[in-house]
Design a protein around this motif. Structure first.
Motif, short mmCIF file in Angstrom:
data_model
loop_
_atom_site.label_atom_id
_atom_site.label_comp_id
_atom_site.label_asym_id
_atom_site.label_seq_id
_atom_site.Cartn_x
_atom_site.Cartn_y
_atom_site.Cartn_z
N GLY A 184 0.79 -1.23 0.00
CA GLY A 184 0.00 0.00 0.00
C GLY A 184 0.82 1.28 0.00
O GLY A 184 0.26 2.37 0.06
N GLU A 185 2.13 1.15 -0.07
CA GLU A 185 2.97 2.35 -0.11
C GLU A 185 2.88 3.04 -1.47
O GLU A 185 3.12 4.23 -1.59
N LEU A 186 2.54 2.25 -2.50
CA LEU A 186 2.23 2.78 -3.83
C LEU A 186 0.82 2.29 -4.17
O LEU A 186 0.65 1.25 -4.79
N PRO A 187 -0.21 3.01 -3.72
CA PRO A 187 -1.58 2.54 -3.92
C PRO A 187 -2.06 2.64 -5.37
O PRO A 187 -1.44 3.32 -6.19
N ALA A 188 -3.14 1.96 -5.66
CA ALA A 188 -3.74 1.96 -6.99
C ALA A 188 -3.96 3.39 -7.47
O ALA A 188 -4.44 4.24 -6.71
N GLN A 190 -1.79 5.66 -8.09
CA GLN A 190 -0.74 6.63 -7.72
C GLN A 190 0.39 6.64 -8.74
O GLN A 190 0.77 5.62 -9.28
N ARG A 191 0.90 7.83 -8.97
CA ARG A 191 2.07 7.99 -9.83
C ARG A 191 3.28 7.48 -9.08
O ARG A 191 3.45 7.78 -7.89
N ILE A 220 0.55 -4.03 -14.52
CA ILE A 220 0.63 -3.53 -13.14
C ILE A 220 0.81 -2.02 -13.14
O ILE A 220 0.31 -1.32 -12.27
N LEU A 221 1.54 -1.52 -14.13
CA LEU A 221 1.72 -0.09 -14.31
C LEU A 221 1.13 0.32 -15.64
O LEU A 221 1.02 -0.49 -16.55
N PHE A 222 0.76 1.58 -15.75
CA PHE A 222 0.38 2.13 -17.05
C PHE A 222 1.00 3.51 -17.16
O PHE A 222 1.32 4.16 -16.16
N GLU A 268 3.21 12.42 -18.26
CA GLU A 268 2.95 12.47 -16.82
C GLU A 268 3.72 11.43 -16.03
O GLU A 268 3.97 11.60 -14.85
N GLY A 269 4.02 10.29 -16.66
CA GLY A 269 4.77 9.26 -15.97
C GLY A 269 4.05 7.94 -15.89
O GLY A 269 3.07 7.69 -16.61
N ASN A 270 4.51 7.10 -14.99
CA ASN A 270 3.94 5.76 -14.77
C ASN A 270 3.08 5.76 -13.52
O ASN A 270 3.43 6.38 -12.52
N PHE A 271 1.98 5.02 -13.61
CA PHE A 271 1.01 4.94 -12.53
C PHE A 271 0.70 3.49 -12.23
O PHE A 271 0.74 2.64 -13.11
#
Length: 122
Positions: A24-28, A30-31, A61-63, A68-71
């Motif tokens: 959960g440190e990088l939640p759904a 989130q960039r 898992i990422l898009f 803007e970057g990866n999320f």
């Protein structure tokens, strides 16, 4: 982060990011930090980080949002599946290590239960 010699670094970076996502440190949604920032934080080559992120993008898992970057994906089913896979990998490693120490399958649960009971006393 300390890297193991026997596993490619990009795979270890993937595993590190998976853990952050599952914890959960990088939640759904989130960039995640930029490729350059991750490379600096992990003290690795930018191309290595890029390869790890590309693999995670390929797996969904990422898009990437252009400019803007990866999320982190918002697909909760995929995130849950990833969490189960990570848990299974950890359990596989645990059981393999216990077997190396001579602990048999029928001794695993009592050994773990005893450990957990004693953990509270420390």
């Amino acid at each position: 982060m300390e890297f193991k010699d026997n596993v490619p670094i990009y795979i270890q970076i993937e595993q590190h990011l998976y853990r952050l996502i599952v914890q959960g440190e990088l939640p759904a949604g989130q960039r995640i930090p930029s490729v350059r920032q991750l490379a600096v934080d992990l003290t690795v080559n930018v191309n290595t980080v890029q390869r790890a992120l590309q693999e995670m993008n390929n797996q969904g898992i990422l898009f990437t949002k252009r400019g803007e970057g990866n999320f982190v994906t918002e697909d909760t089913a995929l995130l849950e599946k990833t969490k189960k896979e990570l848990l299974t990998r950890e359990l596989d490693d645990f059981v393999e290590n216990m077997h190396r120490l001579g602990v048999k399958n029928d001794e695993l649960i009592p050994t773990l239960s005893n450990y957990l009971e004693n953990l509270g006393e420390k």
